[in-house]
Write an enzyme that holds these catalytic residues in place. Structure first.
Site, short mmCIF file in Angstrom:
data_model
loop_
_atom_site.label_atom_id
_atom_site.label_comp_id
_atom_site.label_asym_id
_atom_site.label_seq_id
_atom_site.Cartn_x
_atom_site.Cartn_y
_atom_site.Cartn_z
N ALA A 122 7.76 8.55 -6.99
CA ALA A 122 6.37 8.52 -6.55
C ALA A 122 5.46 8.99 -7.69
CB ALA A 122 6.20 9.42 -5.33
N GLN A 123 5.93 9.99 -8.39
CA GLN A 123 5.17 10.53 -9.52
C GLN A 123 4.85 9.43 -10.53
OE1 GLN A 123 5.78 14.09 -12.84
NE2 GLN A 123 7.35 13.73 -11.39
N GLU B 76 18.02 15.82 -0.10
CA GLU B 76 16.82 16.22 0.66
C GLU B 76 17.04 15.96 2.16
OE1 GLU B 76 13.17 14.54 -1.03
OE2 GLU B 76 12.91 16.53 -1.92
N ASN C 81 -0.88 -5.25 3.06
CA ASN C 81 0.24 -4.38 3.44
C ASN C 81 0.75 -4.77 4.82
OD1 ASN C 81 1.81 -2.01 2.58
ND2 ASN C 81 1.00 -1.07 4.43
N ALA D 271 0.85 -1.21 0.00
CA ALA D 271 0.00 0.00 0.00
C ALA D 271 0.87 1.24 0.00
CB ALA D 271 -0.95 -0.02 1.20
N GLY D 272 1.89 1.23 -0.88
CA GLY D 272 2.66 2.45 -1.13
C GLY D 272 1.89 3.29 -2.13
N ASP E 199 7.99 1.18 -7.92
CA ASP E 199 9.43 0.95 -7.98
C ASP E 199 9.83 -0.48 -8.37
OD1 ASP E 199 9.71 3.55 -7.22
OD2 ASP E 199 10.94 3.15 -5.46
C1 LIG Z 1 13.45 10.07 1.37
C2 LIG Z 1 12.86 9.88 0.01
C3 LIG Z 1 12.40 10.99 -0.69
C4 LIG Z 1 11.82 10.81 -1.95
N1 LIG Z 1 11.34 11.92 -2.59
C5 LIG Z 1 10.70 11.79 -3.76
C6 LIG Z 1 10.08 12.91 -4.40
O1 LIG Z 1 10.20 14.05 -3.92
N2 LIG Z 1 9.38 12.71 -5.55
C7 LIG Z 1 9.22 11.47 -6.09
O2 LIG Z 1 8.53 11.36 -7.12
N3 LIG Z 1 9.79 10.38 -5.53
C8 LIG Z 1 10.53 10.50 -4.38
N4 LIG Z 1 11.08 9.39 -3.77
C9 LIG Z 1 10.92 8.08 -4.41
C10 LIG Z 1 9.54 7.51 -4.05
O3 LIG Z 1 9.31 7.59 -2.68
C11 LIG Z 1 9.38 6.06 -4.53
O4 LIG Z 1 9.64 6.02 -5.91
C12 LIG Z 1 7.95 5.58 -4.24
O5 LIG Z 1 7.76 5.49 -2.84
C13 LIG Z 1 7.65 4.24 -4.89
O6 LIG Z 1 6.33 3.89 -4.61
P1 LIG Z 1 5.87 2.37 -4.53
O7 LIG Z 1 4.39 2.38 -4.45
O8 LIG Z 1 6.52 1.57 -5.59
O9 LIG Z 1 6.51 1.82 -3.19
P2 LIG Z 1 6.59 2.31 -1.68
O10 LIG Z 1 6.15 3.70 -1.52
O11 LIG Z 1 7.96 1.93 -1.26
O12 LIG Z 1 5.55 1.36 -0.94
C14 LIG Z 1 5.71 -0.02 -0.82
C15 LIG Z 1 4.71 -0.53 0.20
O13 LIG Z 1 4.80 -1.95 0.27
C16 LIG Z 1 4.87 -2.36 1.62
N5 LIG Z 1 5.64 -3.59 1.67
C17 LIG Z 1 6.92 -3.78 1.32
N6 LIG Z 1 7.28 -5.06 1.48
C18 LIG Z 1 6.19 -5.71 1.94
C19 LIG Z 1 5.92 -7.05 2.28
N7 LIG Z 1 6.84 -8.00 2.17
N8 LIG Z 1 4.68 -7.36 2.71
C20 LIG Z 1 3.71 -6.43 2.81
N9 LIG Z 1 3.91 -5.15 2.50
C21 LIG Z 1 5.14 -4.78 2.07
C22 LIG Z 1 5.59 -1.21 2.33
O14 LIG Z 1 5.31 -1.22 3.72
C23 LIG Z 1 4.98 0.00 1.61
O15 LIG Z 1 3.78 0.38 2.20
C24 LIG Z 1 11.71 9.53 -2.52
C25 LIG Z 1 12.19 8.41 -1.82
C26 LIG Z 1 12.77 8.58 -0.57
C27 LIG Z 1 13.26 7.38 0.20
#
Ligand SMILES: Cc1cc2nc3c(=O)[nH]c(=O)nc-3n(C[C@H](O)[C@H](O)[C@H](O)COP(=O)(O)OP(=O)(O)OC[C@H]3O[C@@H](n4cnc5c(N)ncnc54)[C@H](O)[C@@H]3O)c2cc1C
Length: 406
Positions: free
Chosen positions: A317-318, A170, A37, A11-12, A300
């Site tokens: 995130a975008q 950052e 999640n 739930a990212g 990601d």
């Molecule tokens: C400090 C920081 C600053 C950033 N700033 C920016 C920004 O300004 N702009 C931007 O566009 N991007 C930014 N990023 C990058 C961005 O955060 C990531 O690209 C984004 O979070 C990816 O989203 P996602 O949904 O793939 O995964 P995530 O946001 O990583 O979410 C993954 C989810 O899966 C859950 N999960 C993981 N493993 C398991 C498991 N085994 N079982 C159950 N649940 C699990 C986690 O708890 C989480 O809730 C930043 C990253 C960091 C670390």
């Protein structure tokens, strides 16, 4: 007809936005949707550096999943994913198994250590609420210890950040704001604290416009950040870090090394047998894996090549949020037995990196450069827009950033 089982893992940004979009577009009788999640909350990964530095409380960053998910439409399971078996269409959780007809993998990123000895064992990483809270507490504890030691111990006050890319910069920006507050609170002269940012590339913020890089470095240096550019981290030890620059090895003694220099997709994805590059699946244009017609990847864990540059889009995130729109649409199409899947077309609207609470740099609307306060306001607008999309005006008012005259 049997209702299809749609299972969303993580739930990212990618996972929760897929769930929210499906709860709007699918009727309760059309499918069973399950969101899995590890935690009961969604967190804004892009704010974690603020939580880690201690400039923003982590409760501002996390959002209870029940606040954005309609439980009559989405079944939320709080559990950890252990593995995926795409041939059997099964997911193994720590506390059970799930069967799916359509799967969405949104398990996010983890640190890429590039095999650097000691990094995994001795460096902190900014990857979750838990890890950010640990860094904040650790830094404070070291400051609190300083005046209780018999001999002055520089290791307690040297904070080293590995990587001067987006995340590293950052984080250092937030620390530059936080350190003077900590010094006041723990009676430590500011000049005793070193904030050191180590980067292997020949520049900070590789890939950013040189004028923006210069602005960022000047801003951070004026607030006491030391840069070691072109410095390759060779080892992290219990007492600090060793880097090589100009063929010379140097050691920085430190109790606090934070690694912010590289991410890869969640290793569960490759361990489950999907073909990946650093944990990221090179998805088809409809965001399905190359080998399975019923498995989508969002965020990601997905690798998408930018046709213009012939290089992968950076994981952001975008991108994750935009991909969620396509994934939700395509899952809905398949769940209804239709076939008109849409291709994913990224629409990069800019990049803004914060340098602390009232400073930032960025490029928006194709090539407009922003510096300082205006960039910082833009960053908050981007953050607030996401909250509005995710949970409407109620969530925005509860969690939004409105302190533009900070
Ligand atoms: C400090 C920081 C600053 C950033 N700033 C920016 C920004 O300004 N702009 C931007 O566009 N991007 C930014 N990023 C990058 C961005 O955060 C990531 O690209 C984004 O979070 C990816 O989203 P996602 O949904 O793939 O995964 P995530 O946001 O990583 O979410 C993954 C989810 O899966 C859950 N999960 C993981 N493993 C398991 C498991 N085994 N079982 C159950 N649940 C699990 C986690 O708890 C989480 O809730 C930043 C990253 C960091 C670390």
């Amino acid at each position: 007809m049997k209702k299809p089982n749609i299972v969303i893992l993580g739930a990212g940004y990618g996972g929760i936005m897929t769930a929210v979009k499906l709860q709007k577009s699918l009727g309760v009788n059309e499918a069973n949707v399950t969101l899995v999640n590890r935690h009961s909350y969604h967190y804004q990964t892009t704010w974690l550096h603020e939580n880690a530095a201690g400039t923003l409380h982590h409760d501002r960053t996390r959002i209870p999943i029940k606040d954005v998910i309609n439980s009559s439409k989405i079944n939320f399971v709080q559990d950890s994913v252990i593995s995926i078996n795409p041939d059997e269409k099964q997911v193994t959780l720590e506390n059970g198994e799930l069967e799916y007809d359509y799967l969405v993998i949104g398990l996010g990123f983890e640190a890429e250590t590039f095999g650097i000895p000691g990094l995994k064992e001795h460096a902190f990483g900014i990857s979750s609420i838990n890890s950010a809270r640990l860094i904040r507490q650790h830094i404070e504890y070291n400051f609190a210890r300083y005046n209780n030691e018999k001999e002055p111990n520089e290791e307690l006050l040297n904070i080293v950040v590995g990587g001067a890319g987006f995340t590293g910069i950052e984080f250092v920006g937030e620390l530059a704001n936080r350190v003077p507050e900590l010094c006041k609170e723990y009676d430590i002269p500011r000049e005793k604290v070193r904030l050191i940012n180590v980067e292997a590339a020949p520049t900070a913020l590789p890939g950013f416009d040189p004028a923006l890089v210069e602005y960022a470095m000047n801003s951070l240096e004026s607030r006491g950040v030391e840069f070691k550019i072109g410095a390759m981290i060779k080892e992290v030890t219990p007492n600090g870090l060793i880097y090589e620059k100009d063929e010379k090895r140097e050691e920085i003694r430190s109790n606090t090394v934070v690694w912010a220099a590289g991410v890869r997709g969640n290793s569960i994805v490759d361990e489950s047998g999907f073909e990946t590059m650093r944990g990221r699946v090179k998805v088809r244009e409809d965001l399905r894996t190359p080998d399975y017609d019923d498995v989508f990847v969002v965020g990601d864990c997905a690798l998408i090549i930018n046709e213009e540059t012939d290089r992968p889009y950076p994981p952001t995130a975008q991108m994750a949020i935009q991909m969620a729109g396509t994934v939700a649409h395509n899952v809905k199409v398949l769940a209804r037995g239709e076939t008109d899947l849409e291709p994913f077309e990224p629409n990069i609207q800019g990049t803004v990196a914060s340098l602390g609470h009232d400073d930032a740099i960025g490029v928006v609307f194709d090539d407009k450069k922003l510096f300082g306060w205006s960039a910082s306001v833009m960053k908050k607008v981007i953050d607030n827009r996401y909250l509005l999309k995710l949970g409407g005006i109620g969530l925005l008012l509860k969690k939004g950033k409105f302190n533009i005259f900070h």
